[in-house]
Design a protein around this motif. Structure first.
Motif: not given
Lengths: 294, 260
Positions: A192-200
């Motif tokens: 990913t390149g978005t803040n979805i990483a934080d959610m994971w």
């Protein structure tokens, strides 16, 4: 000398763009020029996690990016998918980004075509074979609101995804027989390149405790290094360089390794412009006197 | 490559070049590309939402007689009352449910992820047996652990403004500033690499998928239309450049430059 720098300080920035375009195209055409890649430990960890799995093991791959990030992230997806399929590792795939399903579908088709051909990687011959939907991979598709979807997948994939991307109920997919939730897979790799990483990290890894690795765009890579140190991530691929490292480890040169040559020349061009700009700034500032600023 | 595949690849190539034309200045070609992206993205999102979420997760489940899903349906419909001045109060109920659940789930997990686990990571024992690690600045090495601990403390001291940054305290704060600068430098370096990657990808696309196929006579579907499409795009761009040169000569650099 000072007059030259004064002219340079007023240079229209479009000349810089033109210089970068010329250097980019010229270096791209130097196909035989190979750039050595030093593989970092965080990239090696992801490669090893897949390479050491038994045939038939299942990993989870989330393709959470849109076309605006495909330059950096598509090569990672291609390299990881091909490596897994060649090794006989099965993949559960989702997309938590709106345009992600298109990216995932394109990658699955391209890799399925590639895996049909006999190829040798790292001295091991892998005979070509068919990659079968529902057996070798299950593509669950897209759902909005990533945090909620991640929480639900932590319980059961069937809650957010009653059917896969192609409309087949998950109960009818052989791959999903023994795969209930994220913790049923060997590891979770998120590209990913978005803040979805934080959610994971928060809603996935912190709650479920599964091994998690990221493939990220260059812009967001630096901010996720602390999670490696704390053990929340077991691996990290950063931008095109990370993709090139994986391609090198997998002995499968692709678009990322091909692009590193251009990266080298364009970085040098930018460094030269930065040096000229800084020297010019100090030279012209001295001339204007101690007051300095323009 | 079949003809229609090549046709759409040519459309993509045209919009790639049209987008790059913004680097010279804002222009109608760029505007077309920009508006198309916004419109297509919005339309695409609506259709994806309908087919991947509303139909399988709501409509199909209601059709199966699972009436519990009437609750999210009603809450979702109540959101639309935001557009009514008189009945907008009704939208506060679904918002309250959403915020309540969101905060309840997020606060403990965010705290665990971004504070507690990070503190644990910073305070781990020094690994003397693996002091220098497997490679340069290996994050698992003992040396990295010391550097991270000292750097984090110094960085925090830099943001402590209740005491003057003088003497030893000022020195540590300055060290903290350097650590922050190193972090920003790493971020900038990665950002440059990311931006260059975008350019590289477009060069690879134009070469591998557009130019190569335009002149690949070994392709079984190849016709004279392939190079014609290619040259149409090139001629269009050349015509635009000539137009800009004429405009530049007539009106001078001030009116045509715009991006300096």
């Amino acid at each position: 000398m000072k007059a030259t720098f004064e002219k340079l300080m007023l240079l229209d920035r479009r000349w810089v763009f033109l210089a970068l375009a010329v250097v980019g195209v010229a270096s791209y055409s130097l196909k035989d020029f190979q750039v050595p890649i030093l593989v970092t430990n965080e990239s090696r960890q992801i490669f090893a996690a897949i390479d050491e799995l038994e045939e038939g093991a299942t990993i989870f791959l989330s393709i959470d990016y849109d076309p605006n990030s495909l330059a950096e992230l598509h090569p990672m997806t291609y390299a990881i998918m091909e490596h897994a399929f060649r090794r006989g590792v099965r993949i559960v795939i989702t997309s938590l980004s709106t345009n992600g399903p298109g990216m995932a579908d394109e990658a699955i088709r391209a890799i399925a075509d590639s895996v049909r051909i006999d190829r040798e990687y790292n001295g091991v011959m892998y005979p070509g074979r068919e990659v079968v939907n529902g057996v070798d991979y299950a593509f669950l598709g897209y759902k909005p609101y990533p945090a909620i979807v991640i929480l639900a997948m932590g319980q059961d994939f069937r809650i957010p995804f009653p059917a896969d991307y192609y409309g087949t109920p998950l109960e009818e997919l052989p791959l999903m027989e023994n795969v209930r939730n994220l913790s049923s897979t060997e590891c979770v790799i998120v590209i990913t390149g978005t803040n979805i990483a934080d959610m994971w990290l928060a809603y996935g890894q912190a709650r479920q405790g599964f091994p998690l690795a990221f493939g990220l765009t260059g812009v967001s890579t630096a901010q996720y290094y602390p999670y490696l140190n704390s053990g929340q991530l077991f691996g990290l691929l950063g931008g095109m360089l990370g993709a090139a490292e994986y391609e090198q480890l997998a002995d499968n040169p692709g678009l990322a390794l091909d692009g590193m040559r251009v990266q080298l020349f364009l970085h040098w061009t930018i460094i030269i412009f930065i040096v000229i700009g800084n020297v010019g700034f100090f030279v012209t500032r001295k001339r204007r006197g101690a007051g300095g600023n323009v | 490559m079949e003809f229609w595949n090549f046709f759409w690849t040519t459309v993509a190539a045209f919009f790639t070049l049209a987008t790059f034309s913004f680097l010279y200045k804002d222009n109608p070609l760029y505007k077309i590309a920009e508006h198309l992206v916004v419109g297509v993205s919005a339309g695409f999102f609506v259709m994806v939402l309908w087919h991947t979420t509303l139909v399988p997760n709501l409509i199909d489940r209601l059709a199966d007689g699972r009436w519990i899903y009437l609750i999210p349906l009603v809450l979702g419909l109540m959101m639309w009352f935001r557009f009514s001045k008189k009945l907008s109060w009704m939208s506060r109920y679904p918002m309250a449910v959403y915020i309540g659940i969101g905060a309840g789930v997020a606060i403990p997990l965010e705290m665990a992820t971004k504070v507690i686990r990070q503190l644990n990571g910073m305070m781990r024992p020094i690994d003397w047996e693996n002091f220098f690690g497997a490679g340069w600045l290996d994050v698992t090495a003992g040396f990295s652990g010391i550097l991270l601990f000292v750097g984090a403390i110094a960085g925090l001291i830099y943001f402590f403004f209740s005491k003057a940054h003088t003497g030893v305290f000022g020195g540590v704060a300055k060290f903290g500033l350097w650590i922050l600068m190193l972090g920003f430098g790493a971020s900038f370096g990665f950002t440059v690499m990311a931006r260059i990657s975008l350019l590289i990808n477009r060069i690879q696309f134009l070469d591998n998928e557009w130019i190569s196929n335009a002149f690949d006579s070994s392709n079984e579907h190849y016709t004279v239309m392939y190079p014609i499409l290619f040259w149409l795009v090139i001629l269009g761009l050349v015509a635009y450049i000539v137009y800009e040169i004429i405009a530049y000569r007539r009106r001078g650099p001030e009116e045509t430059a715009g991006t300096t």
